[in-house]
Design a protein around this motif. Structure first.
Motif, PDB file in Angstrom:
ATOM      1  N   ARG A  33       1.045  -0.810   0.163  1.00  0.00           N
ATOM      2  CA  ARG A  33       0.106  -0.027  -0.346  1.00  0.00           C
ATOM      3  C   ARG A  33       1.006   1.242  -0.213  1.00  0.00           C
ATOM      4  O   ARG A  33       0.554   1.942   0.729  1.00  0.00           O
ATOM      5  N   CYS A  34       1.537   1.480  -0.734  1.00  0.00           N
ATOM      6  CA  CYS A  34       2.391   2.564  -1.380  1.00  0.00           C
ATOM      7  C   CYS A  34       1.555   3.713  -0.852  1.00  0.00           C
ATOM      8  O   CYS A  34       0.611   3.741  -1.857  1.00  0.00           O
ATOM      9  N   ASP A  41      -5.067   4.147   3.353  1.00  0.00           N
ATOM     10  CA  ASP A  41      -6.591   4.533   4.541  1.00  0.00           C
ATOM     11  C   ASP A  41      -6.919   4.890   2.694  1.00  0.00           C
ATOM     12  O   ASP A  41      -8.065   5.881   3.538  1.00  0.00           O
ATOM     13  N   ARG A  42      -7.021   4.816   2.161  1.00  0.00           N
ATOM     14  CA  ARG A  42      -7.880   5.110   0.606  1.00  0.00           C
ATOM     15  C   ARG A  42      -8.471   3.500   0.306  1.00  0.00           C
ATOM     16  O   ARG A  42      -9.134   3.865  -0.515  1.00  0.00           O
ATOM     17  N   VAL A  43      -7.624   3.152   0.390  1.00  0.00           N
ATOM     18  CA  VAL A  43      -8.038   1.625  -0.782  1.00  0.00           C
ATOM     19  C   VAL A  43      -7.898   0.791   0.431  1.00  0.00           C
ATOM     20  O   VAL A  43      -6.756   0.362   1.139  1.00  0.00           O
ATOM     21  N   PRO A  44      -8.810   0.064   0.388  1.00  0.00           N
ATOM     22  CA  PRO A  44      -9.097  -1.415   1.232  1.00  0.00           C
ATOM     23  C   PRO A  44      -8.372  -2.440   1.597  1.00  0.00           C
ATOM     24  O   PRO A  44      -7.477  -2.551   0.414  1.00  0.00           O
ATOM     25  N   ASP A  45      -7.470  -3.550   2.248  1.00  0.00           N
ATOM     26  CA  ASP A  45      -6.593  -4.319   1.821  1.00  0.00           C
ATOM     27  C   ASP A  45      -7.290  -5.339   1.180  1.00  0.00           C
ATOM     28  O   ASP A  45      -6.865  -5.599   0.589  1.00  0.00           O
ATOM     29  N   ASP A  46      -8.196  -5.832   1.124  1.00  0.00           N
ATOM     30  CA  ASP A  46      -8.979  -6.686   0.707  1.00  0.00           C
ATOM     31  C   ASP A  46     -10.127  -5.754  -0.966  1.00  0.00           C
ATOM     32  O   ASP A  46     -10.528  -6.282  -1.734  1.00  0.00           O
ATOM     33  N   TYR A  47      -9.213  -5.142  -1.874  1.00  0.00           N
ATOM     34  CA  TYR A  47      -9.295  -4.108  -2.915  1.00  0.00           C
ATOM     35  C   TYR A  47      -9.343  -5.273  -4.117  1.00  0.00           C
ATOM     36  O   TYR A  47      -8.415  -5.764  -3.975  1.00  0.00           O
ATOM     37  N   GLY A  48      -9.781  -5.508  -4.543  1.00  0.00           N
ATOM     38  CA  GLY A  48     -10.137  -6.277  -6.058  1.00  0.00           C
ATOM     39  C   GLY A  48     -11.235  -6.080  -6.570  1.00  0.00           C
ATOM     40  O   GLY A  48     -12.100  -7.000  -6.255  1.00  0.00           O
ATOM     41  N   PHE A  49     -10.649  -6.088  -7.700  1.00  0.00           N
ATOM     42  CA  PHE A  49     -12.480  -7.317  -8.862  1.00  0.00           C
ATOM     43  C   PHE A  49     -12.397  -9.133  -8.654  1.00  0.00           C
ATOM     44  O   PHE A  49     -11.288  -9.507  -8.310  1.00  0.00           O
ATOM     45  N   ASP A  50     -13.291  -8.841  -8.871  1.00  0.00           N
ATOM     46  CA  ASP A  50     -13.632 -10.433  -9.101  1.00  0.00           C
ATOM     47  C   ASP A  50     -13.055 -10.977  -9.818  1.00  0.00           C
ATOM     48  O   ASP A  50     -12.824  -9.765 -11.014  1.00  0.00           O
ATOM     49  N   ASP A 136      16.766   1.156   3.747  1.00  0.00           N
ATOM     50  CA  ASP A 136      16.529   0.812   5.385  1.00  0.00           C
ATOM     51  C   ASP A 136      15.160   0.613   5.337  1.00  0.00           C
ATOM     52  O   ASP A 136      14.224   0.609   5.391  1.00  0.00           O
ATOM     53  N   PRO A 137      15.362  -0.593   6.241  1.00  0.00           N
ATOM     54  CA  PRO A 137      13.989  -1.223   6.248  1.00  0.00           C
ATOM     55  C   PRO A 137      12.764  -0.873   6.574  1.00  0.00           C
ATOM     56  O   PRO A 137      11.804  -1.234   6.362  1.00  0.00           O
ATOM     57  N   GLN A 138      12.949   0.197   8.120  1.00  0.00           N
ATOM     58  CA  GLN A 138      11.811   1.083   8.311  1.00  0.00           C
ATOM     59  C   GLN A 138      11.428   1.794   7.711  1.00  0.00           C
ATOM     60  O   GLN A 138       9.849   1.664   7.615  1.00  0.00           O
ATOM     61  N   ARG A 139      12.677   2.583   7.030  1.00  0.00           N
ATOM     62  CA  ARG A 139      11.951   3.951   5.625  1.00  0.00           C
ATOM     63  C   ARG A 139      11.461   2.374   5.046  1.00  0.00           C
ATOM     64  O   ARG A 139      10.328   3.150   4.020  1.00  0.00           O
ATOM     65  N   PHE A 140      11.596   1.265   4.285  1.00  0.00           N
ATOM     66  CA  PHE A 140      10.954   0.528   3.338  1.00  0.00           C
ATOM     67  C   PHE A 140       9.583   0.051   3.555  1.00  0.00           C
ATOM     68  O   PHE A 140       8.887   0.330   3.477  1.00  0.00           O
ATOM     69  N   ARG A 141       9.196  -0.344   5.220  1.00  0.00           N
ATOM     70  CA  ARG A 141       8.584  -0.889   5.639  1.00  0.00           C
ATOM     71  C   ARG A 141       7.316   0.385   5.680  1.00  0.00           C
ATOM     72  O   ARG A 141       6.242   0.114   4.742  1.00  0.00           O
ATOM     73  N   GLY A 145       3.456   1.012   3.184  1.00  0.00           N
ATOM     74  CA  GLY A 145       2.144   0.850   3.575  1.00  0.00           C
ATOM     75  C   GLY A 145       2.444  -0.550   4.695  1.00  0.00           C
ATOM     76  O   GLY A 145       1.768  -0.913   5.597  1.00  0.00           O
ATOM     77  N   GLY A 146       3.464  -0.490   5.379  1.00  0.00           N
ATOM     78  CA  GLY A 146       3.851  -0.908   6.691  1.00  0.00           C
ATOM     79  C   GLY A 146       3.583  -3.049   6.480  1.00  0.00           C
ATOM     80  O   GLY A 146       3.591  -3.835   7.555  1.00  0.00           O
ATOM     81  N   ARG A 147       3.502  -2.731   4.716  1.00  0.00           N
ATOM     82  CA  ARG A 147       3.817  -4.572   4.071  1.00  0.00           C
ATOM     83  C   ARG A 147       4.557  -5.587   3.484  1.00  0.00           C
ATOM     84  O   ARG A 147       4.562  -6.569   3.443  1.00  0.00           O
ATOM     85  N   GLY A 148       5.653  -4.259   3.706  1.00  0.00           N
ATOM     86  CA  GLY A 148       7.066  -4.831   3.238  1.00  0.00           C
ATOM     87  C   GLY A 148       8.097  -4.812   3.892  1.00  0.00           C
ATOM     88  O   GLY A 148       8.367  -4.150   3.999  1.00  0.00           O
ATOM     89  N   GLU A 149       9.241  -5.908   3.322  1.00  0.00           N
ATOM     90  CA  GLU A 149      10.536  -5.956   3.770  1.00  0.00           C
ATOM     91  C   GLU A 149      11.298  -6.021   3.226  1.00  0.00           C
ATOM     92  O   GLU A 149      11.359  -6.475   1.928  1.00  0.00           O
ATOM     93  N   VAL A 150      12.299  -4.908   3.272  1.00  0.00           N
ATOM     94  CA  VAL A 150      13.341  -5.101   1.606  1.00  0.00           C
ATOM     95  C   VAL A 150      14.137  -6.094   1.942  1.00  0.00           C
ATOM     96  O   VAL A 150      14.402  -6.369   0.927  1.00  0.00           O
ATOM     97  N   ALA A 151      14.271  -6.713   2.579  1.00  0.00           N
ATOM     98  CA  ALA A 151      15.220  -8.223   2.462  1.00  0.00           C
ATOM     99  C   ALA A 151      14.389  -9.497   1.401  1.00  0.00           C
ATOM    100  O   ALA A 151      15.311  -9.980   0.570  1.00  0.00           O
ATOM    101  N   ASP A 152      13.023  -9.115   1.268  1.00  0.00           N
ATOM    102  CA  ASP A 152      12.600 -10.279   0.485  1.00  0.00           C
ATOM    103  C   ASP A 152      12.368  -9.456  -1.305  1.00  0.00           C
ATOM    104  O   ASP A 152      12.804 -10.101  -1.912  1.00  0.00           O
ATOM    105  N   VAL A 153      12.560  -8.222  -1.074  1.00  0.00           N
ATOM    106  CA  VAL A 153      12.983  -7.909  -2.335  1.00  0.00           C
ATOM    107  C   VAL A 153      14.386  -7.900  -2.783  1.00  0.00           C
ATOM    108  O   VAL A 153      14.748  -8.228  -3.955  1.00  0.00           O
TER     109      VAL A 153
END
Length: 340
Positions: A33-34, A41-50, A136-141, A145-153
């Motif tokens: 949620r960049c 705060d504008r796009v819900p977690d479950d957003y997506g088309f069928d 920076d891990p915290q800045r990346f997170r 939007g609190g969803r990602g880890e830079v180590a994974d990328v």
């Protein structure tokens, strides 16, 4: 002998720009949620088309064949996050077999790349671009939007390189006061690796990212800051309409790029079309509305090509040149629907 259906004339838009590059969203959902694209705060977690609303792989193949008929030679798969689309390597394999399509690329946030890089390479994917806005891990997170880890990328980038993607582009959207302090660390981390970091000016894409010009860091400012540490020399564009301005490090340790849509608009050479996951054609990243391609798509690739040609021939988009004027459109399609 049966008659051969003639190919349509290659279309030019109202500014004499050809259609060469298609950016195709395969899914509108994203696991990040960049804030500059899909703020939480504008796009819900479950957003997506069928899922039934998305183009099927059969429809996507027909659509791409239709675009190739009218001049497209480069295809970029986008999202949302395209690696969320199930069986994506199967789609890539089908698209890689299309005659006339010279290049297939993918833009991803990289978080799911480690597990899929080899399969994508073996399927025929040619290039990968990874979004990476901070080391920076915290800045990346925070920026995900609190969803990602830079180590994974970073693991995804390593896996892609091991799979045979030799020169990966790493896109960083820079916002003043948010992540501009990550610019030099990113350059330092990837100098000499063969990968290319590209810094992108924060753009007013969509309507929900809270864009203000004061948070734009002009490319020239970043270029001067980087050159003070590692001298640079300009490089020629590799082709007409190349989005990024390219610079080489004077010591020979690779190159970097700058995408300057706000400070140095490049509308005059834009030959890109975008199609959303539900089959709507957008003739500009800043378009207000799209054109439904499904009726033509149902009639096959020839009809699809004719419809695309018709839409493209009426195209006059140049929003980045008009930005700030009273005549500039105020409503734009959200970036997560059509990719960057």
């Amino acid at each position: 002998m049966s008659a051969v259906t003639p190919l349509p004339a290659l279309p030019l838009d109202l500014r004499e720009r050809p259609l060469r590059d298609l950016r195709l969203s395969v899914i509108e959902a994203c696991n990040f949620r960049c804030p500059y694209c899909m703020p939480a705060d504008r796009v819900p977690d479950d957003y997506g088309f069928d899922a039934a609303s998305r183009l099927s792989f059969d429809e996507i193949e027909t659509l791409v064949r239709g675009f190739v008929r009218v001049g497209v030679r480069k295809l970029r798969l986008t999202g949302g996050e395209p690696l969320l689309r199930k069986h994506l390597p199967d789609l890539v394999r089908r698209l890689a077999a299309i005659d006339g399509l010279d290049d297939i690329a993918l833009t991803t946030n990289g978080s799911l790349l480690a597990a899929q890089a080899r399969a994508l390479r073996e399927a025929g994917l040619g290039r990968i671009t990874v979004s990476l806005d901070a080391l920076d891990p915290q800045r990346f997170r925070e920026m995900s939007g609190g969803r990602g880890e830079v180590a994974d990328v970073l693991a995804g980038i390593e896996a892609a390189q091991a799979a045979g993607f030799e020169s990966i582009k790493l896109n960083c959207v820079v916002e003043r006061g948010i992540n501009e302090d990550q610019v030099l660390p990113l350059v330092e981390r990837f100098r000499g690796t063969g990968h290319i970091v590209r810094f992108i000016e924060y753009m007013d894409v969509g309507t929900c990212n809270g864009w203000v010009r004061e948070r734009v860091v002009p490319s020239r400012e970043l270029r001067d800051r980087i050159a003070a540490r590692w001298p640079l020399r300009p490089l020629e564009a590799q082709y007409r309409g190349e989005v990024a301005s390219r610079y080489a490090f004077a010591d020979g340790r690779g190159e970097i790029g700058f995408v300057s849509s706000v400070s140095e608009p490049f509308c005059g050479d834009c030959h890109r079309a975008r199609v959303s996951a539900d089959g709507r054609l957008y003739t500009c990243l800043f378009a207000a509305a799209g054109h439904d391609l499904r009726p033509a798509l149902a009639q096959g690739e020839a009809a699809l090509g004719e419809r695309v040609s018709e839409v493209w021939s009426r195209r006059g988009d140049r929003y980045s040149e008009l930005r700030g004027r009273a005549s500039a459109p105020r409503k734009h399609v959200e970036m997560y629907l059509i990719g960057g």
